[in-house]
Design an enzyme around this catalytic site. Sequence first.
Site, PDB file in Angstrom:
ATOM      1  N   LYS A  22       0.832  -1.212   0.000  1.00 20.33           N
ATOM      2  CA  LYS A  22       0.000   0.000   0.000  1.00 20.33           C
ATOM      3  C   LYS A  22       0.861   1.255   0.000  1.00 20.33           C
ATOM      4  O   LYS A  22       0.637   2.170  -0.791  1.00 20.33           O
ATOM      5  CB  LYS A  22      -0.902  -0.015   1.252  1.00 20.33           C
ATOM      6  CG  LYS A  22      -1.552   1.323   1.552  1.00 20.33           C
ATOM      7  CD  LYS A  22      -2.466   1.275   2.748  1.00 20.33           C
ATOM      8  CE  LYS A  22      -1.830   1.506   4.093  1.00 20.33           C
ATOM      9  NZ  LYS A  22      -1.482   2.898   4.396  1.00 20.33           N
ATOM     10  N   ASN A  23       1.856   1.287   0.908  1.00 19.97           N
ATOM     11  CA  ASN A  23       2.598   2.534   1.087  1.00 19.97           C
ATOM     12  C   ASN A  23       3.657   2.780   0.010  1.00 19.97           C
ATOM     13  O   ASN A  23       4.328   3.807   0.028  1.00 19.97           O
ATOM     14  CB  ASN A  23       3.204   2.608   2.490  1.00 19.97           C
ATOM     15  CG  ASN A  23       2.123   2.798   3.537  1.00 19.97           C
ATOM     16  OD1 ASN A  23       0.974   3.114   3.198  1.00 19.97           O
ATOM     17  ND2 ASN A  23       2.459   2.604   4.807  1.00 19.97           N
ATOM     18  N   CYS A 118      -5.415  12.601  12.990  1.00 22.75           N
ATOM     19  CA  CYS A 118      -6.216  11.382  12.924  1.00 22.75           C
ATOM     20  C   CYS A 118      -6.061  10.667  14.259  1.00 22.75           C
ATOM     21  O   CYS A 118      -5.363  11.150  15.153  1.00 22.75           O
ATOM     22  CB  CYS A 118      -5.832  10.519  11.739  1.00 22.75           C
ATOM     23  SG  CYS A 118      -4.300   9.638  11.924  1.00 22.75           S
ATOM     24  N   PRO A 124       1.063  16.639  11.583  1.00 26.23           N
ATOM     25  CA  PRO A 124       1.156  17.851  10.759  1.00 26.23           C
ATOM     26  C   PRO A 124       1.931  17.594   9.464  1.00 26.23           C
ATOM     27  O   PRO A 124       2.583  16.554   9.320  1.00 26.23           O
ATOM     28  CB  PRO A 124       1.924  18.827  11.651  1.00 26.23           C
ATOM     29  CG  PRO A 124       2.706  17.967  12.585  1.00 26.23           C
ATOM     30  CD  PRO A 124       1.914  16.700  12.769  1.00 26.23           C
ATOM     31  N   VAL A 125       1.868  18.550   8.529  1.00 26.69           N
ATOM     32  CA  VAL A 125       2.632  18.408   7.274  1.00 26.69           C
ATOM     33  C   VAL A 125       3.597  19.588   7.102  1.00 26.69           C
ATOM     34  O   VAL A 125       3.980  19.937   5.987  1.00 26.69           O
ATOM     35  CB  VAL A 125       1.703  18.278   6.041  1.00 26.69           C
ATOM     36  CG1 VAL A 125       0.970  16.959   6.057  1.00 26.69           C
ATOM     37  CG2 VAL A 125       0.725  19.442   5.943  1.00 26.69           C
ATOM     38  N   ASP A 126       3.984  20.188   8.232  1.00 27.83           N
ATOM     39  CA  ASP A 126       4.879  21.360   8.184  1.00 27.83           C
ATOM     40  C   ASP A 126       6.189  21.061   7.454  1.00 27.83           C
ATOM     41  O   ASP A 126       6.713  21.900   6.712  1.00 27.83           O
ATOM     42  CB  ASP A 126       5.163  21.856   9.610  1.00 27.83           C
ATOM     43  CG  ASP A 126       5.742  20.752  10.499  1.00 27.83           C
ATOM     44  OD1 ASP A 126       5.137  19.664  10.564  1.00 27.83           O
ATOM     45  OD2 ASP A 126       6.808  20.971  11.110  1.00 27.83           O
ATOM     46  N   VAL A 166       8.211  10.086   6.121  1.00 26.81           N
ATOM     47  CA  VAL A 166       8.149   9.195   4.954  1.00 26.81           C
ATOM     48  C   VAL A 166       7.486   9.911   3.777  1.00 26.81           C
ATOM     49  O   VAL A 166       8.099  10.110   2.715  1.00 26.81           O
ATOM     50  CB  VAL A 166       7.398   7.891   5.305  1.00 26.81           C
ATOM     51  CG1 VAL A 166       7.241   7.013   4.076  1.00 26.81           C
ATOM     52  CG2 VAL A 166       8.127   7.132   6.407  1.00 26.81           C
ATOM     53  N   ASP A 308       4.057   0.544  12.239  1.00 25.55           N
ATOM     54  CA  ASP A 308       2.900  -0.130  11.633  1.00 25.55           C
ATOM     55  C   ASP A 308       2.789  -1.596  12.053  1.00 25.55           C
ATOM     56  O   ASP A 308       1.825  -2.275  11.689  1.00 25.55           O
ATOM     57  CB  ASP A 308       2.955  -0.027  10.097  1.00 25.55           C
ATOM     58  CG  ASP A 308       2.781   1.409   9.622  1.00 25.55           C
ATOM     59  OD1 ASP A 308       2.306   2.237  10.399  1.00 25.55           O
ATOM     60  OD2 ASP A 308       3.143   1.689   8.460  1.00 25.55           O
TER      61      ASP A 308
END
Length: 428
Positions: A22-23, A118, A124-126, A166, A308
Amino acid sequence: MDKLVLEGGERLSGIVKVSGAKNATLPILAAAILCENHPLVLHNVPHLRDVTTMLTLLSELGARTMLCDKHSLQVDARDLKQTVAPYALVKQMRASILVLGPLLTRFGEAKVSLPGGCLIGSRPVDQHLHALERMGAEFELNDGYIQGKVNGRLQGAVIDFDRVTVTGTENVMMAAVLAQGKTEIHHAACEPEIIDLANCLNAMGAKIQGAGMHTIVINGVKSLGPSDPYTIMGDRIEAGTYLAAAVINQGDITLKGIDPTVLHAVTAVLESMGAIITLNADGLRCQMEGRPKAVDITTDVYPGFPTDMQAQLMVLNAVAEGSAKIKETIFENRFMHAQELNRMGANISIDGNTAMIKGVEKLVGAPVMATDLRASACLVLAGLVAEGTTTIDRVYHLCRGYERIEEKLQSLGAKIGRLQDTFETVAS
Ligand code: EPU
């Protein structure tokens, strides 16, 4: 809402084929946006809800996607014109942020809904945004959307991530492929899925060196060319989950379609628990006899123990001989499964980012609730070993990351079925 029903106690044995990762699939699909002049053909694409969500997003952007056969598809992004990733899709899957780098580098603009937190953390996506800013992008936050634009082409830059990420590494790597000049990414994530993405891009003419190491160097090219169909790597987390299933039920299973070197951190822990793991002509074999021994685990970035797989190892420790500690260092709230395991008779207490687990001799089946993808996998493992019936609610999380999990487990001898509306399909 569908539920899974398991009758615990069956010993698992047989061969199972691991699906595409998936990733790796998600960033590679996003990378199709970079292909201005030719379609991208992919093999070993898993049938997963997250993959469907990414394909829907690509279609909304104007790409044409076509299924070639069961696990092969073509993405044609030549006529792609839209640059907006809407909230309705991003809220279903945070990995939608992966289209930001490709859209910005190809079109000089992108509007992507800001992913919220989530259940496993604030996420965050900083780091993604700061890195793309260093390459010349400018961002504004409007109505919950990240609105990015570039004056001309993105420029190669030296990016030094403050924190290993990632999808951040993947976003910048994809953006840098069509940027002007050289980009160096320091403190890059080293996950095998990043190597898979780089291999796919390099096959189309990108110039990426060092993927899988802490420094990645990308020399920008004007455009990508056609390539042979690319085959996506096997899913190391799905593989690890099946190995854990063999260990929890004293089974003997063999996995096909997985490179064992990407599983080293997981197989090392399973071996410490007592499993015998060997590579033979059929694939990666895992044999287990007796109760697992408790083993301490600390999650870490690759090549460390993957977050994971943390939930799956918690349930192994829950039924192990002895006590263990699990320290979660990647996400701040990834222990939601612990309370559900306790409802099945486990003895787990949580203190900050550490779980203390005292092994018990048996778990007892109960109705439990899945909270996220890997927590769901952990509850499936618990149901496989528990005495009696376990019913897992909210199993839609599982469909995001495990292809045909019931079918695969049934083929190994598990008693697992799906409860849909009013009728039950428990295999015997
Ligand atoms: N982080 C920041 N700022 C950023 C980016 C990340 O603070 O800009 C923090 C995150 O909040 C987190 C840590 O850094 O605490 C690591 O996050 P990372 O960005 O590496 O995670 P991700 O890219 O969002 C991917 C996988 C996850 C997997 C993590 C860690 C994909 C699509 N997702 O997420 O997979 O857990 O890396 O290995 O590749 C899963 O498959 O179940 C899953 C959650």
